[in-house]
Scaffold this motif. Structure first.
Motif, mmCIF file in Angstrom:
data_model
loop_
_atom_site.group_PDB
_atom_site.id
_atom_site.type_symbol
_atom_site.label_atom_id
_atom_site.label_comp_id
_atom_site.label_asym_id
_atom_site.label_seq_id
_atom_site.Cartn_x
_atom_site.Cartn_y
_atom_site.Cartn_z
ATOM 1 N N ILE A 44 0.856 -1.189 0.000
ATOM 2 C CA ILE A 44 0.000 0.000 0.000
ATOM 3 C C ILE A 44 0.891 1.238 0.000
ATOM 4 N N PRO A 45 0.803 2.061 -1.047
ATOM 5 C CA PRO A 45 1.633 3.276 -1.107
ATOM 6 C C PRO A 45 1.325 4.222 0.061
ATOM 7 N N ALA A 46 2.299 4.998 0.445
ATOM 8 C CA ALA A 46 2.184 5.875 1.612
ATOM 9 C C ALA A 46 0.992 6.824 1.512
ATOM 10 N N ALA A 47 0.757 7.421 0.358
ATOM 11 C CA ALA A 47 -0.349 8.375 0.219
ATOM 12 C C ALA A 47 -1.696 7.676 0.397
ATOM 13 N N ARG A 48 -1.841 6.492 -0.182
ATOM 14 C CA ARG A 48 -3.098 5.751 -0.033
ATOM 15 C C ARG A 48 -3.283 5.289 1.411
ATOM 16 N N ARG A 49 -2.200 4.831 2.027
ATOM 17 C CA ARG A 49 -2.246 4.431 3.437
ATOM 18 C C ARG A 49 -2.717 5.601 4.297
ATOM 19 N N ALA A 50 -2.159 6.780 4.075
ATOM 20 C CA ALA A 50 -2.535 7.967 4.860
ATOM 21 C C ALA A 50 -4.016 8.303 4.666
ATOM 22 N N ALA A 51 -4.506 8.205 3.434
ATOM 23 C CA ALA A 51 -5.916 8.509 3.155
ATOM 24 C C ALA A 51 -6.832 7.491 3.825
ATOM 25 N N MET A 52 -6.448 6.214 3.782
ATOM 26 C CA MET A 52 -7.264 5.167 4.408
ATOM 27 C C MET A 52 -7.313 5.361 5.925
ATOM 28 N N LEU A 53 -6.163 5.630 6.522
ATOM 29 C CA LEU A 53 -6.107 5.826 7.967
ATOM 30 C C LEU A 53 -6.874 7.072 8.396
ATOM 31 N N ALA A 54 -6.775 8.148 7.606
ATOM 32 C CA ALA A 54 -7.493 9.387 7.943
ATOM 33 C C ALA A 54 -9.005 9.168 7.887
ATOM 34 N N SER A 55 -9.470 8.436 6.884
ATOM 35 C CA SER A 55 -10.914 8.155 6.788
ATOM 36 C C SER A 55 -11.388 7.340 7.977
ATOM 37 N N ALA A 56 -10.660 6.296 8.316
ATOM 38 C CA ALA A 56 -11.052 5.453 9.450
ATOM 39 C C ALA A 56 -10.997 6.259 10.746
ATOM 40 N N ARG A 57 -9.956 7.053 10.938
ATOM 41 C CA ARG A 57 -9.819 7.842 12.167
ATOM 42 C C ARG A 57 -11.003 8.784 12.339
ATOM 43 N N LYS A 58 -11.359 9.505 11.281
ATOM 44 C CA LYS A 58 -12.488 10.442 11.359
ATOM 45 C C LYS A 58 -13.807 9.705 11.583
ATOM 46 N N PHE A 59 -13.946 8.523 10.987
ATOM 47 C CA PHE A 59 -15.163 7.735 11.163
ATOM 48 C C PHE A 59 -15.346 7.366 12.634
#
Length: 183
Positions: A44-59
């Motif tokens: 998982i590329p770093a940018a995609r990882r960051a986007a996935m983690l940010a979405s889950a965190r906000k959820f």
């Protein structure tokens, strides 16, 4: 051939995140949404990882606060709940309605992310829900009973938004803790 999985320290994966404060307790809600254990597929590329983690965190911050701005930031307009309980609307209105009802029963609800696994476009989260039943649930008034139960989510995250959720909550434990089911 399977890709190897790597484990990252959660603090490194979330470096630079801005904490969200709960006005009632000044507790840092962002730290509750940072998993104690984080496992990420190596491909998982770093940018995609960051986007996935940010979405889950906000959820998960949304579940602790009921802040629908957080929900709008993280969830797709085409969101699908694959384990939709009876009576809950499909789409983004579903989590919004569920959060309102649950926070009415447990106003001090906090969702703690114990562990997360990122693979492909999925974020799998093991969660702990904690608080006190001081509100109303199904016309039953709480007496301050402590609640603590677990849940698991499988989120599909595409283009930085949660598009799908498969979830399982330990509803029996919750109902027992609030006195609506026999122990």
């Amino acid at each position: 051939m399977r890709k190897l999985m790597i484990a990252l320290a959660a603090s490194a994966a979330f470096a630079g995140e801005t904490p969200v404060k709960d006005a009632g307790t000044e507790r840092d809600l962002a730290t509750l949404a940072v998993p104690e254990t984080l496992i990420i597929a190596a491909d998982i590329p770093a940018a995609r990882r960051a986007a996935m983690l940010a979405s889950a965190r906000k959820f998960y911050q949304f579940w602790s606060t009921g802040d629908e701005d957080l929900l709008r930031q993280t969830i797709s307009d085409r969101f699908v709940d694959h384990t939709l309980p009876p009576g809950r609307p499909q789409g983004p209105a579903g989590p919004a309605a569920a959060s309102k009802a649950f926070l009415a029963a447990v106003p001090d609800l906090k969702v703690v992310v114990a562990q997360q696994i990122l693979a492909g476009d999925r974020v799998v989260s093991h969660l702990h829900f904690r608080g006190h039943f001081t509100g109303v649930f199904n016309q039953n008034k709480g007496r301050g009973q402590p609640i603590e139960f677990i849940a698991t989510d499988i989120l599909a995250v595409r283009a930085g938004k949660i598009t799908d959720n498969w979830h399982l909550e330990d509803n029996l434990t919750f109902l027992q803790q609030i006195g609506l089911a026999a122990r």
